[in-house]
Design an enzyme around this catalytic site. Structure first.
Site, mmCIF file in Angstrom:
data_model
loop_
_atom_site.group_PDB
_atom_site.id
_atom_site.type_symbol
_atom_site.label_atom_id
_atom_site.label_comp_id
_atom_site.label_asym_id
_atom_site.label_seq_id
_atom_site.Cartn_x
_atom_site.Cartn_y
_atom_site.Cartn_z
ATOM 1 N N TRP A 1 -8.909 2.332 4.385
ATOM 2 C CA TRP A 1 -8.888 1.162 3.964
ATOM 3 C C TRP A 1 -7.356 1.261 3.146
ATOM 4 O O TRP A 1 -7.041 -0.056 2.596
ATOM 5 C CB TRP A 1 -9.943 0.966 2.929
ATOM 6 C CG TRP A 1 -11.321 0.875 3.505
ATOM 7 C CD1 TRP A 1 -11.626 -0.369 4.006
ATOM 8 C CD2 TRP A 1 -12.296 1.694 3.543
ATOM 9 N NE1 TRP A 1 -13.079 -0.117 4.592
ATOM 10 C CE2 TRP A 1 -13.313 1.597 4.153
ATOM 11 C CE3 TRP A 1 -12.193 3.355 3.129
ATOM 12 C CZ2 TRP A 1 -14.424 2.160 4.611
ATOM 13 C CZ3 TRP A 1 -13.312 4.036 3.492
ATOM 14 C CH2 TRP A 1 -14.412 3.715 4.083
ATOM 15 N N ASP A 2 -6.665 2.026 3.140
ATOM 16 C CA ASP A 2 -5.402 2.148 2.607
ATOM 17 C C ASP A 2 -5.546 1.735 1.081
ATOM 18 O O ASP A 2 -4.884 1.126 0.138
ATOM 19 C CB ASP A 2 -4.504 0.916 2.880
ATOM 20 C CG ASP A 2 -3.007 1.105 2.622
ATOM 21 O OD1 ASP A 2 -2.712 2.335 2.095
ATOM 22 O OD2 ASP A 2 -2.089 0.252 3.075
ATOM 23 N N TYR A 3 -6.444 2.604 0.428
ATOM 24 C CA TYR A 3 -6.639 2.511 -1.040
ATOM 25 C C TYR A 3 -6.032 3.515 -1.679
ATOM 26 O O TYR A 3 -6.398 4.496 -2.483
ATOM 27 C CB TYR A 3 -8.171 2.819 -1.244
ATOM 28 C CG TYR A 3 -9.232 1.199 -1.086
ATOM 29 C CD1 TYR A 3 -8.688 0.054 -1.506
ATOM 30 C CD2 TYR A 3 -10.340 1.601 -0.609
ATOM 31 C CE1 TYR A 3 -9.391 -0.988 -1.362
ATOM 32 C CE2 TYR A 3 -11.233 0.246 -0.245
ATOM 33 C CZ TYR A 3 -10.819 -0.843 -0.635
ATOM 34 O OH TYR A 3 -11.663 -1.837 -0.440
ATOM 35 N N THR B 1 0.698 -1.019 0.071
ATOM 36 C CA THR B 1 0.069 -0.006 0.093
ATOM 37 C C THR B 1 0.780 1.143 -0.040
ATOM 38 O O THR B 1 1.344 1.266 0.002
ATOM 39 C CB THR B 1 -0.444 0.199 1.104
ATOM 40 O OG1 THR B 1 0.223 -0.395 1.736
ATOM 41 C CG2 THR B 1 -1.238 -0.591 1.423
#
Lengths: 125, 698
Positions: free
Chosen positions: B365-367, B24
């Site tokens: 969400w670590d997107y 990520t």
């Protein structure tokens, strides 16, 4: 171990048929594990399949241990039910069918291999 | 029998467990494209075909190189389409490809670098030379026809500088428009390093450019704060626009709220002087660097991946990641909330923001945006195409950031119990195209046997899961699907602008996560580890402290069964898809990656079936009608028919092919190339080779 399930050629009337015995105990063990996990899954709101299939496997194992030919019918019901359920869940997705069908079908083959021995051996009711 | 059956079943299934890959926020970048018209004609010969494109301003005008015989930018052409006009290799003859040479960089992990290599490198090809960096940032020039080494320059990056993985996705090149041919560093190769330096060397000789920074080096730790090796690292090639070298850096995820800044900076490509800084929390104040004694705003969202340069508009497009603490947001500033996980367009000459487009509101969400955006013409409008980890593909007006394709909105999303006042109950989604699959159900659980499948079903019901964008939880684990690997990650997508086809490979795996209450957190943030302690190379977020937040984070990336290591969800775990650019509709979609390397207990099954493995790395599309891609964890490099999706050729690589391939031409012969260097997180074998294939010379 599967070769031990082959029916012996000599008279076996009252002796222990190890292949059937082992298969019976293995089914009892697997059935117990799947039944317990299945009940947990039902409690969590999940599928009823595992609880039922575990029970069926348990019954199959017990019947095998008693050399009762009904074991075959019991497992056939489990397997056919598994087939229907698996198809209903994922249809023709074959990768998804692997955990659903491969192991139960292997067990089916082994259970069927017990037929000659069960026919010759008197049941222990 | 019972032991037999699971085992046999397992063999049959061959599972695939490789998983995830990605990280990520940490790494990734790419480089710059400027905009260049693509032409079918191979650009002139060797030296470089450079076409002037709308010269921006006076003497900073920058050459825009054409893709064709060259592969002059990380993304192929200046637009980052990864499309090549070469057509010598076709669907009809691709099966005859043979290896021409393999080049060993010689850079293999030693000592504490063991288990941390993920080089991901994509060479450039300019004139007669291939230009690349190794995992530890050794710059190397190689003859593109023979694989002979021309020169190398080792900046001496220490092992302790490795953040999450030793990665250098590539380099960028800049030609001084004022220089005469033959001047030292008339054309220079520029890279960012793991120990956070910009390094410039002469393309011809590899000698450091003395006029650039201090003897060819600019220190990016400047004004970032305490120097903690491995916390702040560059893994992506910089974007170069109008003579300005633009770079961000990977800030190792999940360590602490008080982390290095996510500042993005522009440097003069000739002198290495700071041209501007974009500190999203203090853009005006810190434009020319922070006041004496201060540092750039700590813990802000960073850009670890590759930006896209737009020479015509003079913009640079930054795919931003998330704040340093990914899974808890209540302590974030309004500025962080505004820019996190957004594509930001900056004026590359001034560093001022022009527009930004956010893909996740209040990202917990670590997107991170991991994919380099691609410039293209969309129905007559200069546009930019942006893929996300959630799988959404957006097309925006390059000048304004306004969407040109429909963007929908999810509403009434669950807000969870951890920080309901922070989590957003609405999120944007692309209604034009998404790579995302339907939400998981119990039926999607998998395993080798009914028993492990049952265990995964129990886990499924024990977790919090309300579908896409289920917020984090701590009382129970929560399921995040898609996981942080994407969707689309740093390999991004390829666009066949002639045929109007977008090729996207993607991952299809969930993560199984839990917020860990502070008093249960055992890991230390990187700056509090002892000198001898390993900074760790475990999966991103596997057990990160998130110091400053009330929770640490535990991530089971790819959600694998904790006993068997087998994925809890059914295959495929990765796919590749062709999308009609005109309509956004899928033309074909198939799993990518065979089961050959996977099986129970780590035993390779050698099964040739396309199970669909996790993948990391993008593709190349050619006028010859082919898609070249490695990426999957099966170590195969393959050519796929762009019209049908059928694999026409494949070859086994000596190590993992987690890198973007290229194609180029020398003396009328077309080559395709990919590096086989492996990837620790993808669990593929490590190597040091760059391999070229071509048709036999008759």
């Amino acid at each position: 171990m599967s070769d031990t399930t082959a029916p012996p050629n000599h008279a076996t009337t009252h002796s222990t048929i190890w292949g059937v015995k082992i298969l019976g105990w293995v089914n009892v063990l697997l059935g117990a594990v799947i039944f317990i996990g299945g009940v947990w899954l039902i409690a969590l709101g999940g599928s009823w399949y595992y609880g039922l299939a575990g029970l069926g496997l348990l019954v199959t194992g017990i019947l095998l241990n008693r050399y009762m030919i009904e074991a075959i019918w019991a497992y056939l019901i489990v397997w056919l039910g598994t087939l229907a359920w698996a198809w209903w869940e994922v249809g023709a997705d074959w990768w998804a069918q692997v955990p659903r069908l491969v192991a139960p079908t292997l067990i089916l083959v082994l259970v069927l291999l017990c037929i000659p021995a069960l026919r010759r051996h008197p049941s222990k009711i | 029998m019972t032991r037999i059956s699971p085992f046999a079943a397992a063999l049959l299934m061959a599972g695939t467990f490789p998983l995830h890959a990605q990280q990520t926020g940490t790494d990734t970048p790419q480089n710059p494209p400027a905009e260049a018209p693509q032409s079918d004609a191979v650009s002139e010969s060797a030296a470089q075909a450079e076409t002037d494109s709308a010269p921006p301003s006076e003497d900073v005008a920058q050459i825009v190189r054409e893709v064709g015989s060259d592969w002059p930018y990380w993304g192929g052409d200046a637009d980052a389409t990864r499309y090549s006009p070469l057509d010598q290799i076709t669907r009809d003859n691709v099966a005859r490809l043979e290896q021409v040479f393999t080049f060993h960089t010689g850079d293999l992990p030693e000592g504490t670098a063991e288990g941390k290599y993920s080089p991901e490198v994509t060479p450039l090809k300019i004139g007669d030379d291939l230009l690349m960096c190794s995992a530890m940032n050794i710059l190397i020039s190689v003859d593109a026809a023979t694989g002979e080494e021309n020169w190398r320059f080792n900046p001496g990056v220490p092992n302790e500088a490795i953040p999450y993985g030793a990665t250098c996705r590539g380099v960028s090149v800049y030609t001084n428009p004022q220089a005469a041919e033959g001047d030292a560093c008339a054309t220079r190769v520029i890279q960012g390093t793991l120990d956070a330096k910009l390094v410039a060397v002469d393309l011809e000789t590899g000698a450091p450019c003395e006029d650039f920074g201090e003897n060819g080096t600019v220190d990016l730790w400047q004004d970032v704060g305490e120097r903690v090796p491995g916390w702040y690292a560059v893994t992506a090639p910089p974007a170069i626009v109008r003579g300005i070298v633009v770079t961000g850096a990977q800030v190792k995820d999940g360590q602490a709220e008080d982390a290095p800044s996510g500042v993005v900076r522009g440097y003069d490509a000739l002198t290495g002087e700071l041209a501007w800084a974009w500190d999203l929390a203090a853009p005006e104040q810190n434009r020319n660097g922070p006041p004496e004694g201060e540092v750039y705003t700590r813990g802000t969202p960073n850009m670890w991946t590759t930006a896209t340069a737009d020479e015509e508009l003079g913009y640079v497009y930054l795919p931003m990641g998330n704040s340093s603490v990914d899974y808890y947001g209540s302590n974030r500033s309004e500025a962080e909330n505004e820019y996190a996980t957004s594509l930001v367009a900056l004026d590359a000459t001034t560093g001022e923001e022009v527009w930004h487009f956010q893909t996740v509101r209040r990202d917990v969400w670590d997107y991170d945006l991991g994919s380099q955006a691609t410039l293209l013409d969309y129905q007559g409008t200069p546009a930019i195409l942006l893929p996300s980890k959630q799988g959404d593909i957006y097309i925006l007006d390059r000048a304004t950031g306004e969407p040109l394709t429909p963007v929908g909105e999810l509403s009434d999303l669950p807000k969870g119990e951890i920080e309901p006042d922070f989590v957003s109950d609405t999120q944007p989604v692309s209604e034009w195209h998404t790579l995302r699959k339907d939400d998981l159900t119990e039926k999607d659980m998998w395993g080798f046997t009914p028993i492990d499948q049952l265990w995964c079903r129990i886990q499924f019901h024990r977790a919090n899961y309300d579908g896409f964008y289920t917020p984090p939880s701590s009382d129970k684990p929560w399921i995040q699907y898609p996981g942080y690997n994407g969707g689309s990650d740093w390999g991004s997508v390829a666009v066949d602008t002639e045929r109007g086809i977008l090729i996207a490979n993607y991952n299809d795996v969930p993560n199984y996560n839990r917020l860990v209450p502070r008093d249960e957190v055992t890991s230390q943030p990187i700056h509090k580890k002892g000198a001898g302690e390993d900074s760790g190379s475990n999966a991103e977020g596997a057990a990160d402290p998130q110091e400053g937040a009330p929770y640490g984070i535990s991530v089971n990336a790819g959600w694998r069964n904790d006993v068997t290591g087998v994925p809890c969800t059914r295959p495929p775990y990765g796919g590749i898809r062709a999308i009609d650019l005109a309509t956004g509709e899928t033309l074909w979609d198939r799993p990518i990656g065979t089961a050959r390397r996977n099986g129970p207990f780590g035993i390779p099954s050698f099964l040739p079936f396309d199970i669909g493995t996790p993948n990391n790395g993008g593709s190349v599309v050619t006028a010859g009608g082919l898609v070249f891609i490695a990426a999957a964890t099966d170590n195969l490099f393959r050519a796929i028919d762009i019209e049908t999706g059928e694999t026409l050729w494949s070859t086994v690589l000596p190590a993992g092919g987690q890198a973007n391939p290229i194609t180029y031409e020398v003396d009328g012969r077309q080559y395709v190339m990919v590096s086989a260097m492996g990837h620790h997180f993808m669990e593929t074998p490590v190597g040091d080779e760059v391999i070229a294939w071509a048709l036999p010379e008759d």
